[in-house]
Every structure is written in structure tokens, then in C-alpha cells.
Design a protein around this motif. Sequence first.
Motif, mmCIF file in Angstrom:
data_model
loop_
_atom_site.group_PDB
_atom_site.id
_atom_site.type_symbol
_atom_site.label_atom_id
_atom_site.label_comp_id
_atom_site.label_asym_id
_atom_site.label_seq_id
_atom_site.Cartn_x
_atom_site.Cartn_y
_atom_site.Cartn_z
ATOM 1 N N ALA A 24 50.538 22.791 11.911
ATOM 2 C CA ALA A 24 49.761 23.197 10.728
ATOM 3 C C ALA A 24 49.901 22.178 9.596
ATOM 4 C CB ALA A 24 50.210 24.565 10.255
ATOM 5 N N ALA A 27 51.867 23.096 6.538
ATOM 6 C CA ALA A 27 51.392 24.082 5.566
ATOM 7 C C ALA A 27 52.549 25.015 5.191
ATOM 8 C CB ALA A 27 50.228 24.877 6.146
ATOM 9 N N ALA A 63 50.155 19.967 3.844
ATOM 10 C CA ALA A 63 48.720 20.123 3.548
ATOM 11 C C ALA A 63 48.440 21.346 2.687
ATOM 12 C CB ALA A 63 47.923 20.179 4.839
ATOM 13 N N GLY A 64 49.466 21.795 1.954
ATOM 14 C CA GLY A 64 49.252 22.878 0.988
ATOM 15 C C GLY A 64 49.831 24.191 1.438
ATOM 16 N N ALA A 65 49.597 25.203 0.609
ATOM 17 C CA ALA A 65 49.985 26.556 1.004
ATOM 18 C C ALA A 65 49.251 26.906 2.294
ATOM 19 C CB ALA A 65 49.617 27.533 -0.105
ATOM 20 N N ASP A 66 49.833 27.831 3.060
ATOM 21 C CA ASP A 66 49.203 28.210 4.328
ATOM 22 C C ASP A 66 47.980 29.080 4.038
ATOM 23 O OD1 ASP A 66 48.523 29.663 6.757
ATOM 24 O OD2 ASP A 66 50.313 28.707 7.582
ATOM 25 N N LYS A 68 45.829 30.348 5.962
ATOM 26 C CA LYS A 68 45.613 31.510 6.844
ATOM 27 C C LYS A 68 46.443 32.706 6.345
ATOM 28 C CE LYS A 68 44.520 28.223 10.415
ATOM 29 N NZ LYS A 68 45.037 27.358 11.475
ATOM 30 N N TRP A 88 59.154 27.841 -5.467
ATOM 31 C CA TRP A 88 58.784 26.857 -6.499
ATOM 32 C C TRP A 88 59.934 26.702 -7.491
ATOM 33 C CZ3 TRP A 88 55.707 25.784 -3.114
ATOM 34 C CH2 TRP A 88 54.483 26.384 -2.820
ATOM 35 N N TYR A 105 49.191 13.475 4.195
ATOM 36 C CA TYR A 105 48.623 14.422 3.226
ATOM 37 C C TYR A 105 49.690 15.103 2.353
ATOM 38 C CZ TYR A 105 44.493 14.042 6.200
ATOM 39 O OH TYR A 105 43.424 13.564 6.912
ATOM 40 N N LEU A 107 48.737 17.744 -0.244
ATOM 41 C CA LEU A 107 47.578 18.429 -0.833
ATOM 42 C C LEU A 107 47.981 19.803 -1.362
ATOM 43 C CD1 LEU A 107 44.976 17.636 1.986
ATOM 44 C CD2 LEU A 107 45.348 16.386 -0.159
ATOM 45 N N GLY A 108 47.290 20.257 -2.395
ATOM 46 C CA GLY A 108 47.538 21.596 -2.918
ATOM 47 C C GLY A 108 49.019 21.792 -3.198
ATOM 48 N N GLU A 112 51.969 19.696 -5.192
ATOM 49 C CA GLU A 112 52.705 20.365 -6.268
ATOM 50 C C GLU A 112 54.211 20.350 -6.002
ATOM 51 O OE1 GLU A 112 50.035 23.722 -5.748
ATOM 52 O OE2 GLU A 112 49.576 23.688 -7.882
ATOM 53 N N GLU A 132 42.221 22.907 -4.033
ATOM 54 C CA GLU A 132 42.084 24.378 -4.053
ATOM 55 C C GLU A 132 40.683 24.820 -4.453
ATOM 56 O OE1 GLU A 132 44.604 22.657 -5.307
ATOM 57 O OE2 GLU A 132 46.517 23.669 -4.924
ATOM 58 N N PRO A 139 44.685 25.331 -8.478
ATOM 59 C CA PRO A 139 46.103 25.142 -8.130
ATOM 60 C C PRO A 139 46.952 26.261 -8.725
ATOM 61 C CG PRO A 139 45.145 23.080 -8.887
ATOM 62 C CD PRO A 139 44.125 24.147 -9.161
ATOM 63 N N MET A 165 40.610 13.573 -2.775
ATOM 64 C CA MET A 165 41.968 13.044 -2.569
ATOM 65 C C MET A 165 42.067 11.664 -3.203
ATOM 66 S SD MET A 165 42.672 13.829 1.414
ATOM 67 C CE MET A 165 41.781 15.137 2.236
HETATM 68 N N1 CAA Z 1 46.958 26.049 5.811
HETATM 69 C C1 CAA Z 1 46.940 26.488 7.084
HETATM 70 N N2 CAA Z 1 46.661 25.672 8.125
HETATM 71 C C2 CAA Z 1 46.382 24.383 7.864
HETATM 72 C C3 CAA Z 1 46.382 23.877 6.558
HETATM 73 C C4 CAA Z 1 46.689 24.775 5.490
HETATM 74 N N3 CAA Z 1 46.772 24.374 4.213
HETATM 75 N N4 CAA Z 1 46.056 22.558 6.601
HETATM 76 C C5 CAA Z 1 45.878 22.264 7.905
HETATM 77 N N5 CAA Z 1 46.069 23.369 8.664
HETATM 78 C C6 CAA Z 1 45.959 23.482 10.129
HETATM 79 C C7 CAA Z 1 44.509 23.502 10.564
HETATM 80 O O1 CAA Z 1 43.978 24.789 10.449
HETATM 81 C C8 CAA Z 1 44.648 23.028 11.996
HETATM 82 O O2 CAA Z 1 45.101 24.099 12.781
HETATM 83 P P1 CAA Z 1 44.293 24.485 14.155
HETATM 84 O O3 CAA Z 1 44.512 23.277 15.032
HETATM 85 O O4 CAA Z 1 45.000 25.706 14.629
HETATM 86 O O5 CAA Z 1 42.867 24.668 13.771
HETATM 87 C C9 CAA Z 1 45.792 22.023 11.921
HETATM 88 O O6 CAA Z 1 46.526 22.324 10.721
HETATM 89 C C10 CAA Z 1 45.332 20.583 11.821
HETATM 90 O O7 CAA Z 1 44.425 20.493 10.730
HETATM 91 P P2 CAA Z 1 42.964 19.848 10.872
HETATM 92 O O8 CAA Z 1 42.436 20.029 12.229
HETATM 93 O O9 CAA Z 1 42.140 20.371 9.736
HETATM 94 O O10 CAA Z 1 43.339 18.320 10.650
HETATM 95 P P3 CAA Z 1 42.409 17.152 10.076
HETATM 96 O O11 CAA Z 1 43.159 15.890 10.296
HETATM 97 O O12 CAA Z 1 41.034 17.269 10.623
HETATM 98 O O13 CAA Z 1 42.295 17.456 8.487
HETATM 99 C C11 CAA Z 1 43.166 18.014 6.313
HETATM 100 C C12 CAA Z 1 43.430 17.348 7.685
HETATM 101 C C13 CAA Z 1 42.099 17.223 5.549
HETATM 102 C C14 CAA Z 1 44.494 17.989 5.539
HETATM 103 C C15 CAA Z 1 42.691 19.477 6.534
HETATM 104 O O14 CAA Z 1 43.575 20.114 7.423
HETATM 105 C C16 CAA Z 1 42.631 20.302 5.272
HETATM 106 O O15 CAA Z 1 41.706 20.153 4.491
HETATM 107 N N6 CAA Z 1 43.625 21.193 5.075
HETATM 108 C C17 CAA Z 1 43.642 22.110 3.925
HETATM 109 C C18 CAA Z 1 44.063 21.402 2.650
HETATM 110 C C19 CAA Z 1 44.018 22.382 1.482
HETATM 111 O O16 CAA Z 1 42.984 22.921 1.141
HETATM 112 N N7 CAA Z 1 45.193 22.596 0.841
HETATM 113 C C20 CAA Z 1 45.317 23.534 -0.276
HETATM 114 C C21 CAA Z 1 45.866 24.862 0.210
HETATM 115 S S1 CAA Z 1 45.844 26.136 -1.030
HETATM 116 C C22 CAA Z 1 47.180 25.851 -1.983
HETATM 117 O O17 CAA Z 1 47.973 24.942 -1.736
HETATM 118 C C23 CAA Z 1 47.355 26.774 -3.163
HETATM 119 C C24 CAA Z 1 48.435 26.424 -4.097
HETATM 120 O O18 CAA Z 1 48.253 25.707 -5.076
HETATM 121 C C25 CAA Z 1 49.767 27.003 -3.920
#
Ligand code: CAA
Length: 258
Positions: A24, A27, A63-66, A68, A88, A105, A107-108, A112, A132, A139, A165
Motif C-alpha cells: 500500500a 499508507a 503515500a498518505g493516510a490509508d 481505504k 501525530w 512518494y 504525499l498527504g 506531513e 487531499e 490536509p 506533486m
Molecule cells: N491509501 C491506501 N492505499 C493506497 C494509498 C493510500 N494513500 N496509496 C496507494 N495505495 C495502494 C493502492 O490502492 C494500490 O493498492 P492495490 O494494488 O491494492 O490497488 C497500491 O497502494 C499501489 O498504488 P498504485 O497502484 O496507485 O501505485 P501507482 O504507482 O500507480 O501510484 C500514487 C502511486 C500516485 C502514490 C497513488 O497510489 C496515489 O495517488 N495514492 C494516493 C495518494 C494520496 O491521495 N494521499 C493522500 C491520502 S489522504 C491523507 O493523507 C489525509 C491526511 O492529511 C492525514
Amino acid sequence: MAYKTIQVKTEGRVGVITLNRPEALNALCDELTTELSAALAGFEQDDGIGCVVLTGSKKAFAAGADIKELQARDQVSLLMNDPFAKTWESVARFRKPIIAAVSGYALGGGCEIAMMCDFIIASQTAKFGQPEINLGVMPGAGGTQRLPRAVSKAKAMDLCLTGRMMDAEEAERAGLVSRVVPAEDLMDVVMEAAETVAAKSLPVAMMTKETINRSFEVGLTEGILFERRVFQSQFSLEDQTEGMAAFAEKRAAHFKHR
Ligand code: CAA
């Protein structure tokens, strides 16, 4: 303690925590954040640790908070039982020096968490962002507050409003990261930095960190006064006597962390 989503090891006086959910992209799920807090608490209590490194994999720091897990939450459940708040706090309030080693990565919540560390050393492959807004939220782990302090209002607005990004070079230009190094050198460079920090007087390193962090909370006059008092207090440390004697005697200092 056996961890499932992180790896924890000690090298000399350096503690290393590696986020380890490759399926993941590291995440930040509830289990990972709970384990991260526990590992940090262990290093905080361990007198043999002078600096901590937080890192991920080549492809992702985190790649950020989970998403799902987050998808199932509503306002009341987040308010009543915020799974992240403790983590945090445990990173942001960690009292010993902590360095983020970022590859891939950040991210998110990943970006943070890196910003909660004292400084970030990035591989050339690192990508930072607060995407986000693409998920219909903003965020929620300090991004709107720490990012503008690190990179200016303009860049923070750009990143948080577009969700784009930025690469490691842009992040270094903007002041988010302290150094950018080739991917293959990242851990060597970070471990050397961490060992250097860990060899200093730990009480002085902790006071230095606390005093720099204070500059984000208070005005200049109050901050300078705080600095002066902390500086003066260091003249009661054995490490101050040793550090200055070592300079006068043209030898390396051997700090005892007291
Ligand atoms: N949460 C849960 N699962 C995640 C995840 C996340 N943040 N980021 C990646 N994954 C999982 C994907 O679902 C995928 O799982 P499956 O194979 O089961 O489908 C696996 O990790 C690999 O990811 P990708 O296939 O998407 O990989 P990629 O190389 O094509 O893309 C990426 C990479 C651009 C980082 C893309 O995964 C992505 O955009 N991820 C989400 C980034 C995001 O939006 N982060 C913010 C989260 S919200 C947050 O963080 C709130 C806060 O402030 C606290």
C-alpha cells in the motif's frame, strides 16, 4: 516487540524506523500509526539512543493516510476516536532529534509526517505533495500549518489547492528539504548525519531542537529570551565543560550526555 507494519533497528546510538507496507506504498493505516507511536516511545525512553531516522522504501516514504480506512469514517467517528491524533503528537512532540529519509512518494499524511521530523534528507526520486483536495478533503495532519512555514504561503497554496506533486529539487529550492542526494546514497548520507547528531551531547541536542521549535510558537523577543535562558542553563552540564576543554586541549570531545 514484534511489529507488522514497520521495521525497527538500532545502529549504535541511532534508532531506525522503516515504514513497511509495500503493498500500500506505506499508507498510514491505524495499525502502522499505532506501531510507529510505540517504536518512538521506546526510543524516547532508551538512554542509548541519541537520534532517530524515519524512512520508507525506495518507491514510497508514505503515500498518505490509508484512504481505504478513511473512506469508512464519518465526522463523529473521527471526532470521538481520532486514530491519528496520538501518532501525530508522538512524532511532532518527540523530544530527541529525528531525521526523515525520503525516497519516492511523500504525499498527504506522508508529507506531513516528514515535516514533523526535524529535517528531511531526500533522494532525487522523492516527490512531495498534499493531494487531499483530489479526495474532496484538505490536509488534516498539519499540512496547512507546517507547509507554509516550510515553503512560503505561495507554494503551500499551490500544492494544497492544485494537489500537484513537487520533485526533490523543487522541494530543496523551496526549503522543505535540507539536502537532496542520489537515490543510492540516501541511507548512507542519512545514517552519517544521524550518527553525527547522536555523537553530540544529547541534552544539548534536545534543548537546541526545543529552542528552534519554540521560534514557530512565540515572538522574536520572547524566543530570544527563551534561547538565552536555555543557553545559560547549559553551563551546568558536564558536556559543556568537556566540549570547551576539548577545544582548548585540541582533542575530540567525548560527551557523556549529562
Ligand atoms: N491509501 C491506501 N492505499 C493506497 C494509498 C493510500 N494513500 N496509496 C496507494 N495505495 C495502494 C493502492 O490502492 C494500490 O493498492 P492495490 O494494488 O491494492 O490497488 C497500491 O497502494 C499501489 O498504488 P498504485 O497502484 O496507485 O501505485 P501507482 O504507482 O500507480 O501510484 C500514487 C502511486 C500516485 C502514490 C497513488 O497510489 C496515489 O495517488 N495514492 C494516493 C495518494 C494520496 O491521495 N494521499 C493522500 C491520502 S489522504 C491523507 O493523507 C489525509 C491526511 O492529511 C492525514
